[in-house]
Design a protein around this motif. Structure first.
Motif, PDB file in Angstrom:
ATOM      1  N   PHE A 105       0.732  -1.198   0.162  1.00 58.37           N
ATOM      2  CA  PHE A 105       0.060   0.087  -0.050  1.00 58.37           C
ATOM      3  C   PHE A 105       0.987   1.334   0.034  1.00 58.37           C
ATOM      4  O   PHE A 105       1.969   1.227   0.578  1.00 58.37           O
ATOM      5  CB  PHE A 105      -0.959   0.224   1.190  1.00 58.37           C
ATOM      6  N   SER A 106       0.661   2.247  -0.762  1.00 65.79           N
ATOM      7  CA  SER A 106       1.526   3.472  -0.731  1.00 65.79           C
ATOM      8  C   SER A 106       0.415   4.591  -0.772  1.00 65.79           C
ATOM      9  O   SER A 106      -0.550   4.837  -1.432  1.00 65.79           O
ATOM     10  CB  SER A 106       2.280   3.233  -2.029  1.00 65.79           C
ATOM     11  N   SER A 116       1.901   3.648  -9.231  1.00 63.91           N
ATOM     12  CA  SER A 116       0.571   3.757  -9.624  1.00 63.91           C
ATOM     13  C   SER A 116       0.370   5.339 -10.379  1.00 63.91           C
ATOM     14  O   SER A 116       1.459   5.942 -10.229  1.00 63.91           O
ATOM     15  CB  SER A 116      -0.456   3.581  -8.537  1.00 63.91           C
ATOM     16  N   THR A 117      -0.752   5.294 -10.904  1.00 55.27           N
ATOM     17  CA  THR A 117      -0.909   6.921 -11.372  1.00 55.27           C
ATOM     18  C   THR A 117      -1.781   7.774 -10.521  1.00 55.27           C
ATOM     19  O   THR A 117      -2.030   8.914 -10.964  1.00 55.27           O
ATOM     20  CB  THR A 117      -1.684   6.724 -12.942  1.00 55.27           C
ATOM     21  N   ILE A 118      -2.112   7.169  -9.402  1.00 55.57           N
ATOM     22  CA  ILE A 118      -2.942   7.907  -8.347  1.00 55.57           C
ATOM     23  C   ILE A 118      -2.120   8.026  -7.166  1.00 55.57           C
ATOM     24  O   ILE A 118      -1.274   7.303  -6.971  1.00 55.57           O
ATOM     25  CB  ILE A 118      -4.268   7.232  -8.258  1.00 55.57           C
ATOM     26  N   GLY A 145       1.766   6.580  -4.306  1.00 56.22           N
ATOM     27  CA  GLY A 145       2.202   5.814  -5.396  1.00 56.22           C
ATOM     28  C   GLY A 145       2.496   6.665  -6.679  1.00 56.22           C
ATOM     29  O   GLY A 145       3.010   5.914  -7.562  1.00 56.22           O
ATOM     30  N   ASP A 146       2.145   7.533  -6.924  1.00 56.56           N
ATOM     31  CA  ASP A 146       2.125   8.445  -8.163  1.00 56.56           C
ATOM     32  C   ASP A 146       3.963   8.946  -8.312  1.00 56.56           C
ATOM     33  O   ASP A 146       4.316   9.081  -9.166  1.00 56.56           O
ATOM     34  CB  ASP A 146       1.124   9.695  -8.169  1.00 56.56           C
ATOM     35  N   VAL A 186      -3.203   7.413  -4.044  1.00 57.86           N
ATOM     36  CA  VAL A 186      -3.075   6.306  -3.054  1.00 57.86           C
ATOM     37  C   VAL A 186      -3.386   5.007  -3.846  1.00 57.86           C
ATOM     38  O   VAL A 186      -4.212   4.891  -4.478  1.00 57.86           O
ATOM     39  CB  VAL A 186      -4.347   6.541  -1.950  1.00 57.86           C
ATOM     40  N   GLY A 187      -2.530   3.943  -3.502  1.00 55.05           N
ATOM     41  CA  GLY A 187      -2.486   2.571  -4.435  1.00 55.05           C
ATOM     42  C   GLY A 187      -2.079   1.737  -3.576  1.00 55.05           C
ATOM     43  O   GLY A 187      -1.516   1.620  -2.660  1.00 55.05           O
ATOM     44  N   LYS A 188      -2.541   0.514  -4.308  1.00 57.09           N
ATOM     45  CA  LYS A 188      -2.254  -0.906  -3.806  1.00 57.09           C
ATOM     46  C   LYS A 188      -1.844  -1.965  -4.824  1.00 57.09           C
ATOM     47  O   LYS A 188      -2.862  -1.857  -5.636  1.00 57.09           O
ATOM     48  CB  LYS A 188      -3.436  -1.511  -2.892  1.00 57.09           C
ATOM     49  N   ARG A 189      -0.812  -2.661  -4.675  1.00 58.38           N
ATOM     50  CA  ARG A 189      -0.419  -3.485  -5.743  1.00 58.38           C
ATOM     51  C   ARG A 189       0.079  -4.867  -5.104  1.00 58.38           C
ATOM     52  O   ARG A 189       0.312  -4.778  -3.822  1.00 58.38           O
ATOM     53  CB  ARG A 189       0.604  -3.046  -6.539  1.00 58.38           C
TER      54      ARG A 189
END
Length: 105
Positions: free
Chosen positions: A66-67, A86-88, A70-71, A90-93
């Protein structure tokens, strides 16, 4: 010394299968970036901090990351190409280990 057969020649050596290398996830961020990483198998938190700079985590049986930024977070798996998380903001991968398939002989 290797054992020899009755004909006086050594038996053929059994070829060793190459072992998979441990996979790593490299994370890099030029500005503060909140991160949390959990082991997928156990759910155990393996990283929880604000990152500024870089860190490397073992992928093991799988990681969920989780970030908060993320951008601006860059990632690289092993020696692969660097890419954006990620491009947003807040992101999760999820990162899974690659399947190791020995080359047939």
């Amino acid at each position: 010394p290797r054992a020899t057969s009755r004909t006086g020649t050594a038996p053929p050596a059994t070829p060793r299968q190459p072992q998979p290398q441990p996979q790593t996830l490299q994370l890099r961020c030029a500005q503060p970036c909140w991160l949390e990483a959990r082991d997928l198998k156990t759910g155990r938190r393996v990283y929880y901090n604000t990152l500024k700079g870089s860190t490397t985590l073992p992928i093991g049986s799988g990681l969920e990351v989780f970030s908060g930024r993320g951008d601006v977070l860059k990632i690289r798996i092993n020696d692969g190409p660097e890419q954006r998380f990620s491009t947003i903001m807040v992101g999760k991968r999820t990162f899974m280990p690659a399947t190791f398939t020995p080359t047939p002989r």
